[in-house]
Write an enzyme that holds these catalytic residues in place. Structure first.
Site, PDB file in Angstrom:
ATOM      1  N   SER A 289       0.855  -1.290   0.141  1.00 19.17           N
ATOM      2  CA  SER A 289       0.124   0.117   0.100  1.00 19.17           C
ATOM      3  C   SER A 289       0.782   1.346  -0.091  1.00 19.17           C
ATOM      4  O   SER A 289       1.808   1.418  -0.814  1.00 19.17           O
ATOM      5  CB  SER A 289      -1.021   0.044   1.347  1.00 19.17           C
ATOM      6  OG  SER A 289      -1.927   0.976   1.138  1.00 19.17           O
TER       7      SER A 289
ATOM      8  N   ASP B 297      -8.981  -3.336  -5.564  1.00 20.18           N
ATOM      9  CA  ASP B 297      -8.659  -4.155  -4.429  1.00 20.18           C
ATOM     10  C   ASP B 297      -9.741  -3.763  -3.372  1.00 20.18           C
ATOM     11  O   ASP B 297      -9.514  -4.058  -2.148  1.00 20.18           O
ATOM     12  CB  ASP B 297      -7.394  -4.202  -3.873  1.00 20.18           C
ATOM     13  CG  ASP B 297      -6.879  -2.938  -3.663  1.00 20.18           C
ATOM     14  OD1 ASP B 297      -7.630  -1.816  -3.249  1.00 20.18           O
ATOM     15  OD2 ASP B 297      -5.569  -2.709  -3.336  1.00 20.18           O
TER      16      ASP B 297
ATOM     17  N   HIS C 229      -7.703  -5.451  -0.567  1.00 20.32           N
ATOM     18  CA  HIS C 229      -6.448  -4.630  -0.007  1.00 20.32           C
ATOM     19  C   HIS C 229      -5.510  -5.088   0.791  1.00 20.32           C
ATOM     20  O   HIS C 229      -4.346  -5.260   0.615  1.00 20.32           O
ATOM     21  CB  HIS C 229      -6.762  -3.316   0.048  1.00 20.32           C
ATOM     22  CG  HIS C 229      -5.690  -2.057   0.179  1.00 20.32           C
ATOM     23  ND1 HIS C 229      -4.930  -1.905  -0.854  1.00 20.32           N
ATOM     24  CD2 HIS C 229      -5.053  -1.455   1.395  1.00 20.32           C
ATOM     25  CE1 HIS C 229      -3.997  -0.997  -0.389  1.00 20.32           C
ATOM     26  NE2 HIS C 229      -4.062  -0.841   0.841  1.00 20.32           N
TER      27      HIS C 229
END
Length: 535
Positions: A182, A391, A416
């Protein structure tokens, strides 16, 4: 229905791990070191009392979380340094360094017992990699950081440089494989842009997972206006409130750096839409309801007006927390740094991104029956999203647009955070990290990777009946080298779910076959099928 198949697969994996849990940890001294870099909110943070030296975890904690969070974590941005400073002058925020930095990114609330999985972060990946032969402090490391700060804050990047050097030395001078998740991808890219020579000296491969290279437009728009929740379900009753989180994030440069990149050529530009009530032009005192649409730069005016009266009560003191234009200017420079990043010639880059999830892209507030009358009330409205593939947090279009020469870009169906424990991701990591024998199914095509594995799923839907089948296999090591003399064993598993107003009736059945091998391994095959019937 797919949840039932997932339950079966995970139960078999748990069984296989338990079956071999009495074995001594396997360590491969020939592996190259790996450094794991988390995303936003993915590091344990402790508050240290300046007078007593007492250290207390303030992120993440479930019980008593909101009070400690507001007291120790709320902060203000200092434009002269680019740093966010805690409002509490008696404490400082630090990241725990135990377990070679892995403690801070493994389980974010180690004290939680029931529901602990909700605070798992890199946990499954760490367990998996230890099973491959990695060793904490010698070939496996973590880099936690204060995620409130800018991704290009000098203090954070200096710590990252020190971490790279220490990992390099601890592993005997081997170059490092960096795996980021991320927002950690933005931090790594900022470092690579500003310290290219250091990056090239210590790093051989960088694998970015679910990185918002061009922002997370829908998710961050609603975050700035309404806040965000990091846990779901019953834990929310004990966790940090959405409002408390909102007041923190208004002063966090990292959030502004995750906003939609306005200069990227989006296939469909993200917008902020508002149903507004305005006085009619006929002059008779009536009003009209109109739908207004704002692109990324235009929407900044909406943020400014909606948050102009935003305040927080900190220990009895009323603090103004409007949309921060000084942070916006700082974030604009960060995006310039990110855009100018070049991949060093000796470093290989890989990009894994999540797909098949409805992902916020554009955001709409209000509707024709309940329009927005006053922008200062916008933060009380629930947003509705226009979604694209991604995601659930980062759109595919953003995650793929790394702007670098990638060895491979791989789309993996998944959520995610959940993508960090996806078995397909693990299989790719083993290939790229040169762990074990080369994967015979690995087949890079152009800039992408097609990776047929022993995991196969098929779905069929007709006349209200949906059927899904899955095949999965594992090769596990056993202590008995003569188990090839034993016969094949077959077991069955079944899981069912009664139907209700929200979910259809579903049932899954599976056959588990274990084939003992003469080389001390066992080949395990799972064949499962699930059926659901629409209510």
């Amino acid at each position: 229905m797919a949840i039932l198949l997932e339950e079966i697969i995970r139960s078999v994996e748990a069984f296989l791990k338990l079956k071999n849990s009495n074995q001594k940890p396997y360590v491969d001294p020939n592996l190259d070191p790996v450094l794991l870099v988390p995303g936003i909110a993915g590091s344990i943070l402790n508050a240290v009392d300046h007078e007593t030296g007492h250290e207390e975890r303030v992120w993440v904690r479930i019980f008593g979380a909101d009070h400690e969070f507001r007291t120790k974590m709320w902060s203000r941005f200092d434009p002269s340094t680019g740093k966010t400073i805690s409002l509490d002058p008696k404490t400082s925020i630090v990241v725990p360094q135990e377990r070679a930095g892995l403690l801070a990114i493994d389980v974010l609330d180690p004290d939680l017992i029931v529901g602990r999985e909700s605070t798992y972060y890199f946990h499954e990946m760490i367990v998996e990699m230890l099973g491959w032969g990695f060793e904490e402090g010698k070939t496996l490391f973590g880099f936690g950081y204060d995620f409130r700060q800018s991704n290009r804050l000098k203090e954070t990047l200096d710590e990252f440089a020190k971490k790279l050097e220490s990992v390099y030395k601890a592993s005997g001078g081997k170059k490092i494989n960096v795996i980021s998740h991320s927002m950690g991808g933005l931090l790594v890219k900022c470092f690579m842009s500003l310290h290219s020579e250091v990056f090239e000296k210590y790093v051989q491969n960088w694998i970015a997972i679910a990185a918002p290279f061009r922002g997370a437009p829908g998710y961050i728009t609603s975050t700035l206006l309404n806040g965000m929740s990091f846990v779901n379900g019953w834990e929310q009753n004990f966790f940090v409130s959405k409002w408390s989180m909102h007041q923190l994030l208004i002063e966090c440069p990292s959030i502004y750096e995750l906003m939609c990149c306005p200069y990227f050529k989006w296939e469909l530009p993200p917008v902020l839409e508002l149903w507004r009530e305005k006085q009619s032009s006929n002059g008779v005192g009536t009003s009209d309801v109109v739908l207004e649409s704002y692109r990324s730069l235009e929407s900044l005016e909406v943020f400014t007006k909606s948050l102009c009266e935003n305040k927080a009560d900190y220990c009895g003191e009323c603090i103004d927390l409007p949309f921060n234009w000084k942070i916006m200017d700082w974030a604009h420079e960060t995006k310039r740094v990110l855009a100018s990043a070049k991949l060093p010639s000796q470093v290989k880059f890989y990009n894994i991104y999540g797909t098949n999830m409805e992902t916020p892209h554009s955001v709409c507030y209000g509707n024709e029956k309940m329009p927005i009358k006053d922008l200062t009330n916008l933060r009380y409205f629930q947003p509705t999203y226009i979604c694209v593939d991604g995601d659930g947090t980062v759109p595919v279009e953003s995650a793929m647009a790394d702007g670098l020469e990638a060895v491979a870009r791989v789309g993996v169906p998944g959520e995610h955070r959940g993508i960090l424990n996806d078995h397909r991701v693990f299989r790719m990591l083993k290939q790229w990290l040169n762990v074990g024998e080369p994967d015979p199914f690995y087949n890079p095509i152009n800039d992408y990777v097609i990776l047929p594995t022993t995991f196969e799923m098929e779905k069929h839907h007709e006349n209200g009946v949906e059927v899904a089948s899955v095949k999965e296999s594992w090769d596990i090591i056993t202590e008995d080298n003569n188990n090839g003399d034993a016969g094949t064993t077959v077991s069955s598993i079944s899981v069912s779910r009664p139907g209700d107003d929200q979910n259809p009736q579903a049932e899954a059945r599976a056959t588990l076959t274990i084939h003992p091998q003469n080389d001390g391994t066992q080949h395990v095959e799972l064949n499962a099928v699930s059926v659901s019937v629409d209510a």
